[in-house]
Design an enzyme around this catalytic site. Structure first.
Site, short mmCIF file in Angstrom:
data_model
loop_
_atom_site.label_atom_id
_atom_site.label_comp_id
_atom_site.label_asym_id
_atom_site.label_seq_id
_atom_site.Cartn_x
_atom_site.Cartn_y
_atom_site.Cartn_z
N ASP A 1 -10.47 34.17 37.69
CA ASP A 1 -9.33 33.73 36.90
C ASP A 1 -9.84 33.50 35.47
O ASP A 1 -10.40 32.45 35.18
CB ASP A 1 -8.72 32.46 37.49
CG ASP A 1 -7.54 31.98 36.66
OD1 ASP A 1 -6.85 31.05 37.09
OD2 ASP A 1 -7.34 32.53 35.55
N TYR B 1 -7.79 25.06 38.27
CA TYR B 1 -6.34 25.20 38.14
C TYR B 1 -6.04 26.66 37.89
O TYR B 1 -6.67 27.29 37.02
CB TYR B 1 -5.83 24.34 36.98
CG TYR B 1 -4.35 24.45 36.71
CD1 TYR B 1 -3.87 25.10 35.56
CD2 TYR B 1 -3.41 23.93 37.59
CE1 TYR B 1 -2.52 25.21 35.31
CE2 TYR B 1 -2.04 24.04 37.35
CZ TYR B 1 -1.60 24.68 36.19
OH TYR B 1 -0.25 24.79 35.95
N LYS C 1 -3.11 33.67 27.87
CA LYS C 1 -3.54 33.04 26.62
C LYS C 1 -3.95 34.05 25.54
O LYS C 1 -3.11 34.67 24.90
CB LYS C 1 -4.65 32.03 26.93
CG LYS C 1 -4.14 30.91 27.88
CD LYS C 1 -5.23 29.93 28.23
CE LYS C 1 -4.85 29.04 29.38
NZ LYS C 1 -3.95 27.94 29.03
#
Ligand code: KE4
Length: 428
Positions: A237, A142, A265
């Site tokens: 990623d 994702y 994050k």
């Protein structure tokens, strides 16, 4: 009726599913989402006053634990000077300098406001730099909800049971090619078929959105070799793994150098921050110096920069931070493994550093297909027991457990293992 139930009843009339991000709706575990009122260290407290040992940590940012005093102080001081200017600030220079210093592959970086935005922008930079259109991603990974990435995605898309998303025109995904995680042959085939058209391969260097699926020996190296062979860019990623597996993320942990990296994050310590960066020649394609346009009203926001700078500085300056955190993770997940095995529970427990995930399957989970063999009903029952005993886990089988520096072996981890052990002994 609990206050969470009351709030949820109202929330569903006002927001899709009553939430601002699908996984928070607890849909796949069949529970009422707990509405959180506050958090500190390893704990969150809901609006009914129930305290939980938290293993979501806002999905990764809270590596120091919630509301670290130095992070909070930096945020308050920055806020007192103004919330946003839409102008250049010193804090952005400091942040960019720090990122380039601690992640060697980053020669130039651009701050954005989310992981999705970081990925969307990195893909555009890769396409602009190579003049090519196709992107390879991996089933079950994702990368946020930008159209081109909503193809066989993980996380909430996987939980929703839809391989893709409605509302995404075929034109947005026709250049997105899907390969299988930990399967270099599936990547090689795509390159052999259209290598000269492939702008980039984007990969979670540790899959963490189909549950946790570490890369097998040679997988990441193989991607590097294939990208070099065909003149494509390798994009890591690291929205989850960045500043988590090591100070320089998964690329430092595994010793592989990507051409571009995306962050989120931890880089914002809980404030809305993303970033993308890498080779100078690629990043100089980005406006205003280059032809690849990308912009953002709140990018590099001074309050968010203050939070990120405080957190990254602590991570950089705390001696043996990652050695201690990763050792703690190894200990915790090996204790969990023992509990599951002793109780005879069919399971696959994958973990790396402070990330881990138990799959309720007797298969080894190495990719999306094997992750999908897990019994999500069993996960839901486990989740329900844990949350009703004060342990807050990801409300989906296809997410990760996140440990932080605030989780103490003798306190939170011991308590968690005790609650788990009681459950597994009764339910196997
Ligand atoms: P955001 O746009 O949610 O900041 O980041 C998207 C993203 C990109 N890349 C990776 C590897 C990610 O894990 C994410 C987002 N992670 C999910 C948790 N699996 C966020 C939680 C949510 O969607 O609410």
């Amino acid at each position: 009726m609990s206050r969470s139930e009351e709030l949820f009843r109202e929330a569903v009339t006002l927001m899709p599913g009553g939430v601002n991000s699908p996984v928070r709706a607890f849909g796949s575990v069949g529970e009422t989402p707990r509405f959180i009122a506050s958090a500190k260290g390893a704990y969150m407290t809901d609006v009914d006053g129930n305290a939980y040992i938290d293993y979501v940590g806002s999905w990764g940012p809270m590596i120091l634990g919630h509301n670290h005093p130095e992070v909070l102080k930096s945020v308050m001081e920055a806020a007192a000077n103004g919330l946003s200017y839409g102008a250049a600030t010193e804090s952005e220079v400091k942040m960019a300098k720090l990122i380039c210093e601690i992640v060697p592959s980053i020669e130039m970086v651009r701050m954005v406001n989310s992981g999705t935005e970081a990925v969307m922008s990195a893909l555009r930079a890769a396409r602009g730099f190579t003049g090519r259109n196709k992107i390879i991603k991996f089933t079950g990974c994702y990368h946020g909800h930008t159209d081109a990435m909503l193809v066989k995605a993980g996380s909430g898309v996987m939980t929703a049971g839809v391989p893709d998303s409605a509302g995404v025109p075929e034109g947005c995904t026709k250049d997105t090619l899907s390969a299988e995680y930990n399967n270099l042959d599936s990547v090689r085939t795509l390159f052999e078929n259209c290598g000269e058209e492939i702008a980039a391969v984007i990969v979670e260097p540790v899959g963490a959105n189909m549950g946790v699926v570490p890369p097998e020996e040679g997988f990441l190296e193989g991607l590097r070799i294939l990208c070099d062979k065909y003149g494509s860019l390798l994009i890591f990623d690291e929205v989850i793994t960045g500043f988590r597996l090591s100070l320089s993320g998964a690329q430092g942990y595994f010793g592989i150098t990507p051409d571009l990296t995306t962050f989120g994050k931890i880089i914002g310590a809980g404030m809305p921050v993303g970033a993308y960066g890498g080779r100078r020649e690629v990043m100089e394609m980005v406006a205003p110096v280059g032809a690849v346009y990308q912009a953002g009203t709140l990018s590099g926001n001074p309050v968010a920069m203050a939070a990120g700078l405080a957190q990254l500085t602590i991570l950089k300056e705390t001696p043996d931070f990652y050695e201690n955190l990763n050792k703690k993770g190894d200990w915790f997940f090996s204790q969990m493994e023992k509990l599951l095995t002793d109780a005879g529970v069919p399971h696959c427990l994958n973990h790396i550093g402070s990330l881990g995930c138990v799959f309720f399957t007797d298969k080894k989970v190495t990719d999306y297909a094997s992750a999908k063999t897990s019994d999500t009903t069993a996960y839901g029952q486990y989740f329900k027991h844990m949350i009703n005993h004060g342990i807050y886990l990801a409300p989906s089988q296809f997410e990760a457990m996140f440990l932080s520096a605030a989780h103490q072996k003798e306190r939170e981890l011991a308590k968690t293992l005790e609650v788990m052990g009681a459950y597994f002994e009764k339910n196997n």
